[in-house]
Structure formats: C-alpha cells, structure tokens
Motif scaffolding. Structure first.
Motif, PDB file in Angstrom:
ATOM      1  N   ALA A 351       0.823  -1.205   0.000  1.00  0.00           N
ATOM      2  CA  ALA A 351       0.000   0.000   0.000  1.00  0.00           C
ATOM      3  C   ALA A 351       0.859   1.258   0.000  1.00  0.00           C
ATOM      4  N   GLU A 352       2.106   1.144   0.417  1.00  0.00           N
ATOM      5  CA  GLU A 352       3.005   2.287   0.471  1.00  0.00           C
ATOM      6  C   GLU A 352       4.226   1.987  -0.379  1.00  0.00           C
ATOM      7  N   THR A 353       4.568   2.850  -1.294  1.00  0.00           N
ATOM      8  CA  THR A 353       5.715   2.630  -2.175  1.00  0.00           C
ATOM      9  C   THR A 353       6.689   3.792  -2.085  1.00  0.00           C
ATOM     10  N   ILE A 354       7.946   3.498  -2.420  1.00  0.00           N
ATOM     11  CA  ILE A 354       9.013   4.485  -2.406  1.00  0.00           C
ATOM     12  C   ILE A 354       9.810   4.309  -3.693  1.00  0.00           C
ATOM     13  N   SER A 355      10.090   5.384  -4.378  1.00  0.00           N
ATOM     14  CA  SER A 355      10.975   5.299  -5.538  1.00  0.00           C
ATOM     15  C   SER A 355      11.825   6.555  -5.615  1.00  0.00           C
ATOM     16  N   LEU A 356      12.969   6.402  -6.270  1.00  0.00           N
ATOM     17  CA  LEU A 356      13.950   7.478  -6.394  1.00  0.00           C
ATOM     18  C   LEU A 356      14.451   7.458  -7.828  1.00  0.00           C
ATOM     19  N   TYR A 357      14.420   8.601  -8.493  1.00  0.00           N
ATOM     20  CA  TYR A 357      14.860   8.641  -9.881  1.00  0.00           C
ATOM     21  C   TYR A 357      15.310  10.056 -10.246  1.00  0.00           C
ATOM     22  N   PRO A 358      16.201  10.258 -11.244  1.00  0.00           N
ATOM     23  CA  PRO A 358      16.896   9.182 -11.970  1.00  0.00           C
ATOM     24  C   PRO A 358      17.961   8.527 -11.099  1.00  0.00           C
ATOM     25  N   ASN A 359      18.343   7.331 -11.480  1.00  0.00           N
ATOM     26  CA  ASN A 359      19.374   6.583 -10.761  1.00  0.00           C
ATOM     27  C   ASN A 359      20.200   5.819 -11.796  1.00  0.00           C
ATOM     28  N   PRO A 360      21.429   6.247 -12.057  1.00  0.00           N
ATOM     29  CA  PRO A 360      22.273   7.232 -11.367  1.00  0.00           C
ATOM     30  C   PRO A 360      21.788   8.659 -11.597  1.00  0.00           C
ATOM     31  N   ASN A 361      22.325   9.594 -10.788  1.00  0.00           N
ATOM     32  CA  ASN A 361      22.008  11.007 -10.915  1.00  0.00           C
ATOM     33  C   ASN A 361      23.250  11.840 -10.611  1.00  0.00           C
ATOM     34  N   ASN A 362      23.097  13.150 -10.664  1.00  0.00           N
ATOM     35  CA  ASN A 362      24.235  14.033 -10.412  1.00  0.00           C
ATOM     36  C   ASN A 362      24.171  14.688  -9.032  1.00  0.00           C
ATOM     37  N   GLY A 363      23.379  14.098  -8.143  1.00  0.00           N
ATOM     38  CA  GLY A 363      23.207  14.652  -6.801  1.00  0.00           C
ATOM     39  C   GLY A 363      21.874  15.330  -6.607  1.00  0.00           C
ATOM     40  N   SER A 364      21.070  15.358  -7.662  1.00  0.00           N
ATOM     41  CA  SER A 364      19.717  15.890  -7.575  1.00  0.00           C
ATOM     42  C   SER A 364      18.767  14.839  -8.121  1.00  0.00           C
ATOM     43  N   PHE A 365      17.727  14.501  -7.347  1.00  0.00           N
ATOM     44  CA  PHE A 365      16.815  13.444  -7.767  1.00  0.00           C
ATOM     45  C   PHE A 365      15.421  13.696  -7.212  1.00  0.00           C
ATOM     46  N   MET A 366      14.488  12.957  -7.748  1.00  0.00           N
ATOM     47  CA  MET A 366      13.102  13.033  -7.301  1.00  0.00           C
ATOM     48  C   MET A 366      12.803  11.863  -6.365  1.00  0.00           C
ATOM     49  N   LEU A 367      12.251  12.165  -5.204  1.00  0.00           N
ATOM     50  CA  LEU A 367      11.779  11.145  -4.272  1.00  0.00           C
ATOM     51  C   LEU A 367      10.264  11.118  -4.358  1.00  0.00           C
ATOM     52  N   GLN A 368       9.729   9.965  -4.758  1.00  0.00           N
ATOM     53  CA  GLN A 368       8.283   9.833  -4.920  1.00  0.00           C
ATOM     54  C   GLN A 368       7.778   8.725  -4.002  1.00  0.00           C
ATOM     55  N   VAL A 387      25.347  11.739   5.400  1.00  0.00           N
ATOM     56  CA  VAL A 387      25.771  12.845   4.535  1.00  0.00           C
ATOM     57  C   VAL A 387      24.660  13.860   4.313  1.00  0.00           C
ATOM     58  N   ALA A 388      23.415  13.499   4.630  1.00  0.00           N
ATOM     59  CA  ALA A 388      22.304  14.447   4.473  1.00  0.00           C
ATOM     60  C   ALA A 388      21.097  13.942   5.246  1.00  0.00           C
ATOM     61  N   GLN A 389      20.294  14.880   5.724  1.00  0.00           N
ATOM     62  CA  GLN A 389      19.030  14.581   6.393  1.00  0.00           C
ATOM     63  C   GLN A 389      18.023  15.646   6.021  1.00  0.00           C
ATOM     64  N   GLY A 390      16.746  15.312   6.085  1.00  0.00           N
ATOM     65  CA  GLY A 390      15.735  16.304   5.774  1.00  0.00           C
ATOM     66  C   GLY A 390      14.341  15.795   6.028  1.00  0.00           C
ATOM     67  N   ASN A 391      13.368  16.670   5.794  1.00  0.00           N
ATOM     68  CA  ASN A 391      11.962  16.337   5.982  1.00  0.00           C
ATOM     69  C   ASN A 391      11.307  16.001   4.651  1.00  0.00           C
ATOM     70  N   ILE A 392      10.315  15.143   4.703  1.00  0.00           N
ATOM     71  CA  ILE A 392       9.511  14.810   3.534  1.00  0.00           C
ATOM     72  C   ILE A 392       8.248  15.655   3.609  1.00  0.00           C
ATOM     73  N   LYS A 396       5.916  13.903  -3.660  1.00  0.00           N
ATOM     74  CA  LYS A 396       6.817  13.999  -4.795  1.00  0.00           C
ATOM     75  C   LYS A 396       7.647  15.257  -4.630  1.00  0.00           C
ATOM     76  N   GLN A 397       8.914  15.086  -4.266  1.00  0.00           N
ATOM     77  CA  GLN A 397       9.746  16.252  -4.034  1.00  0.00           C
ATOM     78  C   GLN A 397      11.158  16.020  -4.540  1.00  0.00           C
ATOM     79  N   THR A 398      11.795  17.126  -4.899  1.00  0.00           N
ATOM     80  CA  THR A 398      13.169  17.071  -5.381  1.00  0.00           C
ATOM     81  C   THR A 398      14.130  17.221  -4.207  1.00  0.00           C
ATOM     82  N   ILE A 399      15.123  16.369  -4.158  1.00  0.00           N
ATOM     83  CA  ILE A 399      16.175  16.450  -3.145  1.00  0.00           C
ATOM     84  C   ILE A 399      17.489  16.742  -3.873  1.00  0.00           C
ATOM     85  N   THR A 400      18.160  17.795  -3.456  1.00  0.00           N
ATOM     86  CA  THR A 400      19.446  18.172  -4.039  1.00  0.00           C
ATOM     87  C   THR A 400      20.518  18.121  -2.965  1.00  0.00           C
ATOM     88  N   LEU A 401      21.569  17.381  -3.231  1.00  0.00           N
ATOM     89  CA  LEU A 401      22.672  17.219  -2.294  1.00  0.00           C
ATOM     90  C   LEU A 401      23.809  18.155  -2.684  1.00  0.00           C
TER      91      LEU A 401
END
Length: 425
Positions: A351-368, A387-392, A396-401
C-alpha cells in the motif's frame, strides 16, 4: 531474504544485499568450449559501451582446445548470450594469434586490449576491434620464463595507466614491473614494487596477483600469499615500502582479513574492491583504509556455492560508473552482475511505495512515495556516515545534495530503507 515486522513500522531496515539485483551476464552454462561457456574464466574488463571482456582459460585437453581466449559479450547480455572471441581461441600456443591460459586483462582509453598471457610469460596487446583472426603484439616479456628485466614469470595481472605505461603483476618473481608506452618484447621493465624475494616485509610481495594504478599514480597490489592489498606511492621502486590498505591481519574471514586476494578495482570515488578468493566474497574498503579497517561485503559472503547470491572462488572484479559490480565467478564458470536496485522497495503491505529517480544522478533526484511512509529521510555513504538529512514535505519532491562526491549511497526513510543510488559527476 529475512524480514521482521515491528509495531507501527511499515518495513524495517533491510540488509545491503536486498537493495541489489543479481544476474548472470555471461556463462553459467557449465564447463566447456561453446560460446556460452567458460573453462575457469579469470579476468574481466568493460569498454565505454558496456561490453564485457572475459579471459577464458583451457584445461589442456583436445576437448576444449578452442579456449585460451578472450570473449566479448555485448552490453545487456545474459547467460544465454554467446560470446565473441576477440583474442586467441586458436588453441593454446605461443603464436601471435594464440594465448595460453590468459589471466588478468585491461583496456586503454583507445580500446586496445592487454592480456596477461600467463602460460607464455608475456603481455599481449590486441587492437580495438580484433577477432580470433587477429595477431597480438608482445609488449612485455615473451623471452622465456625468467627474472631478467625483459623477462616475466607467471604474469597474473596487467594495468595500463593514462600515459600508456604497462604495469605487470609478475607473480613468480614477486614484483611489479613497469614497461613504458610503446614497449616491445625487447624492452626492459622497471621494478616499481617488490622484487626483493618472497616475504611479508613492507617492501616485499608474495605472489602478487593483480595491479591497479589510480589517477595520482599510486600503485595497488593484490598481495596473494600475504593476504593483503599494498599501496605504493607514485614513483616507487624496489626499495619503497608499501602501506597495507586492506587485510594484512593473517589469513581469515573476519571483516579486517582476506584469504588469498586475486583481483582489485578502484571506483571513481576511491573505494577499493577486492576479490577475496577463498572467502567467496567481494570486499569494499573506503578511501583512507589501513590494516585496521573493516571491509564491507558487497557481493557473496554467503558460503561457497552456485546460488545467485553465492560465489565460488571469485578471481576478478570490475565496477562501472553506475555502481554495478561485475564478478568473475571462476568455479561456477560465469560472470555475475550485482546491481543497485533503481526502482526502490515496495513495502510489505504493497500500500506504500518508495521510488527514487533518476538513478544514477548528479546529486539531484526526485523522491516519490505513496501512503504514510514517514516524515524524515537520511542519506548514508557506503561506510555508514550520514551525509544528508531532511523532511519529507510531499509525496513527490526534489532532493538536491550539496558538495557530494561521486559514489554509491543509501536513502533511508524512518521505518523504511529505500534504495541504494549512485551519484555521477
């Protein structure tokens, strides 16, 4: 795979291997001389297109006399894919179009293939696009077995640096020889590590099996009988002491031990991967490691066997820019690919899914995500540092490292371990 459920959590943290997909990309069809088979494969390299090159030995009988070859498998190959012979395959022998139990292999930036031709005590170079009809050029050794500067004795490994210099793990002479670019069988090698007798001193080697040179000219050596990996600085010679960067704590299977290392590879982040032959595993050591550092098992380590997650005497390892680990699984006569899972992990309830894309990336990706997966994320590097922490804040949000180096990382959501991902620069 083993999972345990905890109250109020969707999915507990799972092991590193659960974020991986394991496939056979060459061989795995028994022992033999067909194009889909191997006889004790040994070395591996990938070209810029992702094609896989594997050295294939022989059992010295007429039945498999077509072996003693290097096979090329197209990118995307499977166990059903036939290999194309790009060097040798004309029976074990000393001719320019022959090999005799080829061991380590590598390529230069132009696609020329270099082969440690173990049984012929020489290094052969084959041009890009070669076939079984091509003749190789002897660029080191080939002057009978011996310990003179222009001779080799049981060469196991070869590496070509960015300047075209050829480094040879001259196993039975317990030394690393460097031959200049454009060398021939008449060229003298220079001893750049070892060469002072069989032993365990910092300046000695004991049957070195593989050699790798990083961008700074530092030399890494799989010191087989000493159960360690030694690092020598750029410009070293036979008097230089090496520094132990993996193992060196006796033969064993603890995290800080090795048992007869045969293959080594450095990824672009400086992580060291070791084919730990008799421990049937691939160990990864982070940059800056020493003899006290624990390695992380990134493939195998599940006992000697032929299941997908097992290895049987791995000899060589190669890691591509996407973090895929290619392993010559010698006694299973196959090449295994251990890949980061690009799609994330679906929860127990689906019922709950997690995905991250694109993978590989350049340090910026979408967490859905979908469902109530949690409100916080943490990103770890390969040795467990945050190396990083944050809030969701949304589904669907962009995470940039910021200021993150190339390499493999794991994103964990509180109560879930999502996906291993790769950053490319």
């Amino acid at each position: 795979m083993k999972r345990s459920l905890l109250p109020a959590l969707i999915l507990i943290v799972v092991s590193f291997s659960e974020a991986q997909t394991i496939t056979t990309v060459a061989g795995g069809n028994g022992y033999g001389g067909d194009s889909i088979q191997f006889v004790y494969p040994y070395g591996i390299w990938l070209d810029h297109s992702g094609n896989i090159y594997v050295s294939d030995q022989t059992n010295n009988t007429d039945q498999y006399s077509v072996n003693s070859r290097v096979q090329m498998f197209r990118a995307g190959s499977t166990s059903a894919t036939g290999g194309i012979t790009v060097a040798g395959g004309n029976g074990p022998g000393f001719g320019a179009d022959q090999l005799y139990n080829p061991a380590g292999i590598c390529m230069d930036s132009s696609g020329n293939l270099y082969i440690a031709d173990f049984g012929n005590n020489r290094i052969q170079e084959f041009p890009a696009g070669s076939t079984s009809l091509s003749s190789g050029l002897t660029v080191a050794g080939g002057n009978l077995q011996g310990n003179l500067p222009f001779q080799l004795s049981d060469p196991e490994g070869v590496f070509v640096d960015n300047s075209g210099n050829i480094y040879v793990a001259d196993a039975d002479n317990n030394r690393i020889q460097m031959f200049p670019a454009a060398s021939t069988n008449a060229s003298n090698g220079i001893t750049v590590a070892g060469g002072r007798g069989l032993g365990a001193e910092a300046y000695q080697l004991s049957y070195p099996d593989a050699v790798f040179v990083d961008g700074g000219g530092n030399l890494y050596v799989a010191d087989y009988l000493n159960n360690r990996v030694q690092k020598f600085p750029s410009g070293s010679d036979s008097t230089t002491n090496g520094v132990t960067v993996a193992g060196g704590n006796g033969m064993g299977s603890n995290a800080n031990q090795l048992n007869s290392p045969t293959g080594i590879f450095l990824d672009r982040s400086g992580n060291l991967y070791v084919a730990d032959f008799y421990n049937n595993r691939i160990q990864m050591f982070p940059p800056g490691s020493d003899s006290a550092t624990n390695g992380i098992t990134v493939a195998g380590g599940n006992g000697f066997g032929s299941d997908p997650d097992q290895l049987a005497n791995p000899t060589s390892v190669y890691v591509d820019t996407s973090g895929n680990i290619y392993i010559v699984d010698q006694l299973n006569n196959r090449v295994q690919k251990w890949s980061p899972n690009p799609a994330g992990i679906t929860s127990v309830t689906n019922a709950e899914t997690i995905s991250l894309y694109p993978n590989p990336n350049n340090g910026s990706f979408m967490l859905q995500s979908s469902g109530n997966i949690g409100k916080e994320y943490t990103i770890y590097d390969m040795i467990g540092r945050v190396v990083a922490q944050g809030n969701i804040n949304s589904d669907k949000q962009t995470i940039t490292l910021k200021n993150i180096s190339a390499g493999a990382y794991t994103l964990e959501i509180k109560g879930n371990k999502a996906v291993r991902f790769v950053v490319e620069n």
